[in-house]
Every structure is written in structure tokens, then in C-alpha cells.
Design a protein around this motif. Structure first.
Motif, PDB file in Angstrom:
ATOM      1  N   SER A  42       0.971  -1.152  -0.066  1.00 58.04           N
ATOM      2  CA  SER A  42       0.023   0.011  -0.052  1.00 58.04           C
ATOM      3  C   SER A  42       0.916   1.279   0.012  1.00 58.04           C
ATOM      4  O   SER A  42       1.691   1.412   0.707  1.00 58.04           O
ATOM      5  N   ARG A  43       0.363   1.990  -0.802  1.00 58.62           N
ATOM      6  CA  ARG A  43       1.448   3.550  -0.951  1.00 58.62           C
ATOM      7  C   ARG A  43       1.145   4.305   0.361  1.00 58.62           C
ATOM      8  O   ARG A  43       1.954   5.210   0.587  1.00 58.62           O
ATOM      9  N   ARG A  44       0.112   3.960   1.164  1.00 52.02           N
ATOM     10  CA  ARG A  44       0.008   4.813   2.495  1.00 52.02           C
ATOM     11  C   ARG A  44       0.630   4.026   3.696  1.00 52.02           C
ATOM     12  O   ARG A  44       0.882   4.893   4.648  1.00 52.02           O
ATOM     13  N   ASN A  45       1.595   3.200   3.368  1.00 57.40           N
ATOM     14  CA  ASN A  45       2.168   2.404   4.590  1.00 57.40           C
ATOM     15  C   ASN A  45       3.690   3.002   4.500  1.00 57.40           C
ATOM     16  O   ASN A  45       4.445   2.559   5.226  1.00 57.40           O
ATOM     17  N   VAL A  46       4.115   3.513   3.274  1.00 54.15           N
ATOM     18  CA  VAL A  46       5.637   3.904   3.172  1.00 54.15           C
ATOM     19  C   VAL A  46       5.722   5.344   2.344  1.00 54.15           C
ATOM     20  O   VAL A  46       4.742   5.509   1.820  1.00 54.15           O
ATOM     21  N   GLY A  47       6.816   5.999   2.494  1.00 58.21           N
ATOM     22  CA  GLY A  47       7.032   7.170   1.763  1.00 58.21           C
ATOM     23  C   GLY A  47       8.354   7.190   1.714  1.00 58.21           C
ATOM     24  O   GLY A  47       9.130   6.576   2.245  1.00 58.21           O
ATOM     25  N   PRO A  48       8.919   8.298   1.085  1.00 56.92           N
ATOM     26  CA  PRO A  48      10.189   8.324   0.521  1.00 56.92           C
ATOM     27  C   PRO A  48      11.346   8.737   1.653  1.00 56.92           C
ATOM     28  O   PRO A  48      12.305   8.177   1.967  1.00 56.92           O
ATOM     29  N   THR A  49      10.818   9.573   2.820  1.00 58.77           N
ATOM     30  CA  THR A  49      11.534   9.839   3.914  1.00 58.77           C
ATOM     31  C   THR A  49      11.901   8.461   4.900  1.00 58.77           C
ATOM     32  O   THR A  49      13.229   8.334   4.995  1.00 58.77           O
ATOM     33  N   ILE A  50      10.994   7.689   5.168  1.00 61.30           N
ATOM     34  CA  ILE A  50      11.223   6.681   5.915  1.00 61.30           C
ATOM     35  C   ILE A  50      11.612   5.605   5.152  1.00 61.30           C
ATOM     36  O   ILE A  50      12.863   4.958   5.712  1.00 61.30           O
ATOM     37  N   LEU A  51      11.618   5.563   3.852  1.00 60.16           N
ATOM     38  CA  LEU A  51      12.551   4.448   2.890  1.00 60.16           C
ATOM     39  C   LEU A  51      13.835   4.947   3.015  1.00 60.16           C
ATOM     40  O   LEU A  51      14.659   3.782   3.129  1.00 60.16           O
ATOM     41  N   ASN A  52      13.944   6.098   2.952  1.00 54.75           N
ATOM     42  CA  ASN A  52      15.527   6.570   2.783  1.00 54.75           C
ATOM     43  C   ASN A  52      16.184   6.322   4.120  1.00 54.75           C
ATOM     44  O   ASN A  52      17.684   5.894   4.196  1.00 54.75           O
ATOM     45  N   ARG A  53      15.571   6.378   5.117  1.00 50.03           N
ATOM     46  CA  ARG A  53      15.840   5.955   6.591  1.00 50.03           C
ATOM     47  C   ARG A  53      16.444   4.560   6.962  1.00 50.03           C
ATOM     48  O   ARG A  53      17.316   4.233   7.210  1.00 50.03           O
ATOM     49  N   ILE A  54      15.358   3.678   6.529  1.00 47.76           N
ATOM     50  CA  ILE A  54      15.430   2.541   6.943  1.00 47.76           C
ATOM     51  C   ILE A  54      16.243   1.511   5.826  1.00 47.76           C
ATOM     52  O   ILE A  54      17.034   0.709   6.082  1.00 47.76           O
ATOM     53  N   LEU A  55      16.177   2.091   4.532  1.00 48.98           N
ATOM     54  CA  LEU A  55      16.686   1.199   3.291  1.00 48.98           C
ATOM     55  C   LEU A  55      17.977   2.131   2.839  1.00 48.98           C
ATOM     56  O   LEU A  55      18.822   1.091   1.979  1.00 48.98           O
ATOM     57  N   GLY A  56      18.034   3.318   2.816  1.00 49.24           N
ATOM     58  CA  GLY A  56      18.991   4.013   1.941  1.00 49.24           C
ATOM     59  C   GLY A  56      18.504   4.787   0.868  1.00 49.24           C
ATOM     60  O   GLY A  56      17.324   4.624   0.713  1.00 49.24           O
ATOM     61  N   PRO A  57      19.333   5.718   0.573  1.00 48.19           N
ATOM     62  CA  PRO A  57      18.794   6.653  -0.550  1.00 48.19           C
ATOM     63  C   PRO A  57      18.567   6.318  -1.732  1.00 48.19           C
ATOM     64  O   PRO A  57      18.798   4.899  -1.926  1.00 48.19           O
ATOM     65  N   ILE A  58      17.899   6.463  -2.830  1.00 47.43           N
ATOM     66  CA  ILE A  58      17.769   6.092  -4.250  1.00 47.43           C
ATOM     67  C   ILE A  58      19.186   5.918  -4.968  1.00 47.43           C
ATOM     68  O   ILE A  58      20.145   6.693  -4.770  1.00 47.43           O
ATOM     69  N   LEU A  59      19.458   4.808  -5.459  1.00 50.07           N
ATOM     70  CA  LEU A  59      20.633   4.352  -6.015  1.00 50.07           C
ATOM     71  C   LEU A  59      20.564   4.715  -7.310  1.00 50.07           C
ATOM     72  O   LEU A  59      19.695   4.885  -8.275  1.00 50.07           O
ATOM     73  N   PRO A  60      21.866   4.934  -8.040  1.00 50.15           N
ATOM     74  CA  PRO A  60      21.829   5.435  -9.531  1.00 50.15           C
ATOM     75  C   PRO A  60      21.500   4.201 -10.214  1.00 50.15           C
ATOM     76  O   PRO A  60      21.386   2.931  -9.890  1.00 50.15           O
ATOM     77  N   GLU A  61      20.496   4.518 -11.510  1.00 50.42           N
ATOM     78  CA  GLU A  61      19.900   3.570 -12.238  1.00 50.42           C
ATOM     79  C   GLU A  61      21.121   2.324 -12.762  1.00 50.42           C
ATOM     80  O   GLU A  61      22.228   2.603 -12.954  1.00 50.42           O
ATOM     81  N   GLY A  62      20.677   1.322 -12.705  1.00 46.28           N
ATOM     82  CA  GLY A  62      21.372   0.200 -13.185  1.00 46.28           C
ATOM     83  C   GLY A  62      22.354  -0.491 -11.898  1.00 46.28           C
ATOM     84  O   GLY A  62      23.093  -1.240 -12.033  1.00 46.28           O
ATOM     85  N   SER A  63      22.181   0.097 -10.719  1.00 46.82           N
ATOM     86  CA  SER A  63      22.968  -0.530  -9.525  1.00 46.82           C
ATOM     87  C   SER A  63      22.382  -1.836  -9.165  1.00 46.82           C
ATOM     88  O   SER A  63      21.060  -2.286  -9.618  1.00 46.82           O
ATOM     89  N   SER A  64      23.374  -2.633  -8.666  1.00 44.11           N
ATOM     90  CA  SER A  64      22.970  -4.076  -8.330  1.00 44.11           C
ATOM     91  C   SER A  64      21.939  -4.080  -7.181  1.00 44.11           C
ATOM     92  O   SER A  64      21.994  -3.204  -6.300  1.00 44.11           O
TER      93      SER A  64
END
Length: 132
Positions: A42-64
Motif C-alpha cells: 500500500s502506498r499509504r504505509n511507506v514514503g520517501p523519507t522513511i524508506l531513505n532512513r531504513i533502506l537508504g537513498p535512491i541508487l543510481p540507475e543500473g545499480s545491483s
């Protein structure tokens, strides 16, 4: 040393509090091998700020891939998982896999189980649903 993140139906607030608690305990975030995508994607359960905090920032396209991201949703549910959510996990290094009503198992070094199928990744998509 292999970390997993099980989220269940946690939303942004619960994930934020969990990240805060992890910081207080010096538990490293952004270093998971397996992540459960919250609430059927669900889009209501996550957002960019919390995903960046728990998973890390957006990676460059083509990253493994850095981790496997599983989402459980019913086969006939056309609302879940949301493609925009799956893309958010892809962008942060997740290899996204959905059950969509089938039995999947994450082997993690264990033998295969009868009646379960191998997981196939869901590709990144350039077209996502309307936000409504």
C-alpha cells in the motif's frame, strides 16, 4: 549477521518509531538481506523519507540489488501491490518479489519445500497507477 526486516501492516509512523528505537540501540539500518514490504504494498504505509532512513537513498540507475523485498498480496487484488511502491523499493536496491496468491518461500540456505515455487522478480515499471 544476516538481518531481516519484517514490517507486517506497519505504517509510516510505526516504521519511524522503529527506526528511532533502532538508532537508540545502535542497531544498524540500511543493511538488510530481506525486507517485507508493508501492508500488501500500500502506498499509504511507506514514503520517501522513511524508506531513505531504513533502506537508504535512491541508487543510481543500473545499480545491483542489495536486498530481497517481498510483498504478499491476494491474487485477485487489483489495488495491491502498488507499482509506485514496488518501484520505490527497486530504486533503493531491492529485488522485488510478490506472492500474488501463490506460495513462495525464501530459501535462505534451506532445502526446497514441496508445493512452493521459485520466486520471480517483478520488473521496474515506467507506468504506475494514478495517485487518486
Amino acid at each position: 549477521g544476516r538481518r531481516i526486516l519484517l514490517t507486517g501492516d506497519a505504517g509510516i509512523w510505526a516504521l519511524t518509531l522503529s527506526a528511532y528505537q533502532a538508532d537508540q540501540l545502535n542497531f544498524p539500518l540500511q543493511d538488510f538481506m530481506f525486507v517485507q514490504i508493508p501492508h500488501h504494498g500500500s502506498r499509504r504505509n511507506v514514503g520517501p523519507t522513511i524508506l531513505n532512513r531504513i533502506l537508504g537513498p535512491i541508487l543510481p540507475e543500473g545499480s545491483s540489488s542489495k536486498f530481497s523485498a517481498f510483498v504478499s498480496a491476494p491474487k485477485d487484488d487489483d489495488m495491491h501491490p502498488r507499482k509506485i511502491v514496488l518501484n520505490a523499493f527497486w530504486r533503493r536496491g531491492g529485488k522485488v518479489i510478490a506472492t500474488q496468491g501463490s506460495k513462495k518461500i525464501y530459501y535462505g540456505g534451506f532445502p526446497a519445500r514441496e508445493g512452493y515455487s521459485a520466486a520471480e522478480t517483478i520488473p521496474f515499471t515506467t507506468q504506475v497507477e494514478d495517485y487518486d
